[in-house]
Each structure stands twice: as structure tokens, then as C-alpha cells.
Scaffold this active site. Sequence first.
Site, PDB file in Angstrom:
ATOM      1  N   CYS A 140       0.842  -1.206   0.000  1.00  0.00           N
ATOM      2  CA  CYS A 140       0.000   0.000   0.000  1.00  0.00           C
ATOM      3  C   CYS A 140       0.873   1.250   0.000  1.00  0.00           C
ATOM      4  CB  CYS A 140      -0.931  -0.005   1.215  1.00  0.00           C
ATOM      5  SG  CYS A 140      -1.990   1.443   1.291  1.00  0.00           S
ATOM      6  N   CYS A 143      -0.422   4.128   2.125  1.00  0.00           N
ATOM      7  CA  CYS A 143      -0.188   3.935   3.567  1.00  0.00           C
ATOM      8  C   CYS A 143       1.283   4.173   3.923  1.00  0.00           C
ATOM      9  CB  CYS A 143      -0.528   2.507   4.003  1.00  0.00           C
ATOM     10  SG  CYS A 143      -2.047   1.852   3.311  1.00  0.00           S
ATOM     11  N   ASP A 144       2.183   3.632   3.124  1.00  0.00           N
ATOM     12  CA  ASP A 144       3.579   3.533   3.554  1.00  0.00           C
ATOM     13  C   ASP A 144       4.584   4.366   2.754  1.00  0.00           C
ATOM     14  OD1 ASP A 144       2.822   1.743   5.541  1.00  0.00           O
ATOM     15  OD2 ASP A 144       2.869   0.055   4.158  1.00  0.00           O
TER      16      ASP A 144
END
Length: 316
Positions: A140, A143-144
Amino acid sequence: MSQNIEHVKCLIIGSGPAGYTAAIYAARADLKPVMYMGHEPGGQLTTTTEVENYPGYPTGVQGPKMMEDFKAQAERFKTDIRYGHATKVDFTGPVHKVFIDENTEIHADTVIIATGASAKWLGLPSEQKHRLNGSGVSACAVCDGFFFRGQEVAIVGGGDTAAEEATYLAKLCTKVYMIIRRDELRASKAMQHRAMNTPNIEIVWNSETVEVHGDKMVDGVTVKNVKTGELRKLTVTGFFVAIGHKPNTDIFKGWLDLDETGYIKATPGSSRTNIEGVFASGDAQDKIYRQAVTAAGTGCMAALDAERYLAAKGIH
Ligand code: NDP
């Protein structure tokens, strides 16, 4: 043969952000929800490390801790949270039958599906080692990606997700290698155009990933050209895998309308499915956004839809 049959007003299947948010709303509306957590209690966030984009956590939070908080909030309102995995459903009648493991049959007036989706992985041992350690492999980018700002990263996949995530990463990172196994992208023309015209994205065609390097943290990836056999080492600190997700909806096949890739088709603007009293939330019905906060939002919608459905049917 089921040993236990139990009637509940609201059954929630799955325990990620969608399931717990549905539980909080349903419990506060006195629907006395029963939740079965499934094989991966807490869902996909229990396998991530830090979550920095969920509102309400100004300094970030570890994914597993966030899911403990979700659970504690659902328990505070007396959600009946149980271990168990839904293995079969029967949506023939007005009361919906859901079979849990081998020995329990639940008859529910409403069912909220929050079974999520699972990211697909290449399956390389070196990929899995760094994924499980949270040391540089992720599925992701939204997300990261932030953890890799100012660094060089690689992403595998040539679909819309990979193209979108590559362009997202290109804004944060100095260089993004996009590893494609064929000589063309699967992504829509518009997304292809965007990825190909971003100066710091280099497309590595006809290549498969052989190994993710790094002892403690990722420090490189070796790719092999499938046409020439040539090996090339890319010096990167982050390795993103965007080769698709699989929604966890197999047990609903034949009952619910699913799209060609298995995502549940909910009525736009609601969580309603084609079966009255069955509502879909979270990643099981969302292949576009797939964020904890959007999953939580649709979990809320499903609980409100279930509450209204029960009120309209006069079920108290
Ligand atoms: P897709 O299935 O569309 O694409 C997967 C990509 O990964 C393909 O390029 C595929 O290669 C590659 N791939 C699969 N397995 C491997 C492997 N083992 N090794 C290397 N590469 C591999 O998945 P997406 O997640 O991109 O998209 C899913 C759906 O969601 C699509 O319908 C997409 O259009 C939609 N979507 C829409 C968005 C939007 O509208 N904004 C955003 C994101 C997704 P190959 O082509 O060779 O099979």
C-alpha cells in the site's frame, strides 16, 4: 450438521475497520450485534506497522494497536465478539443463515459483510521476510510511501493500482522503478500516460523480481529480464507490490451480485446488496479506495442501513 443454532438481529462478519465501525454503530442502536472475527482478527491492519493517515491519531499509531482500540470501543457498547470463520451462507429466506466453522449456524435478520480483501504477493521468501518484519516491503503506497520520502523505491505491477501508486510515490521519492513482467501495461490509457510521462519513473519492462535484498532493511532488488535472462540490481530501500487484491467473498458467490473480479456490488450511495437485509462494507466491496478510513465509513453506512431495514420491517 450444525450443533448450535442461534438467532441474532445483526450479524457482522469480519473484524477490520469496517466490521468494528459497523459494530460500534449497531451496538449503540441496540441491535445487539454479534461479530465473528474470521481467520485474521483485526484484518489487514494487523500486518502493517505504523498508520499515520487515520484521523484522530496525530502522532500515528501501530496498525495492531489501532485495531485493539477499535475492538475496545466495540466492546464498550457490548458487541458480542467471537472467534470463528464464516464458511457458508444460505440467503434463501427472510432470515439469513450463516454457518460458522463446522458447528454453529446463525440465523440473522441482518448480515453486515466486512470480510475485506487480501493483497496478492509475489510469494518470494525474501519479500515475505521483509513484509512480515515491516522492513521495507508493502502492498500500500498510500499507507507507507511517506516512510520512503527522498529515497529510491520499486513497485511491481502494471495495472491501474500500480500506475496510480507509482505516480503517488514519484511525488515523494527521488526515483521509482516500475517493474513490469510484459512489454505493456494493463492500466487504462490515461494512467499509462501519466506513469510514462513522470520523469522520475523508470519502467523496467519484461522483468520479474528474483530477490529482495537486505539484512535488516530492504537495500535492493534483483530483477531478471524474461527475454534476455539478464539480471539487474536496483538499489532501492522500499519495495511495493501492486499486483492486485482478492476480495474475501468466495462464500457469497451465487447469492450476491459480484463484479467480474469478485467484489460485492453494493447499490451506489448505500451498503445494500441484491439480498434484502444483507449489507456490504469495507474492502469486500471497494476496489478503488481501500483505506481504513473509507472502510470505517462504509461500516457505519452498513449499520445505519441495517437499523433502518429492521425498523421498516418492525423487527425490534
Ligand atoms: P490488475 O489485476 O488490474 O493488475 C495487476 C497487475 O499486476 C497487472 O499488470 C499484472 O500483469 C501484474 N501482475 C499480476 N501478477 C503478477 C506477478 N505474479 N508478477 C508480476 N506482475 C504481476 O489489478 P489492480 O489492483 O491494478 O486493479 C484492480 C481493478 O481495480 C482493475 O479493474 C482496475 O482498473 C481497478 N482500479 C481502478 C482505479 C481507478 O479507477 N482509479 C484505481 C485502482 C484500481 P499482467 O498485466 O501481465 O497480467
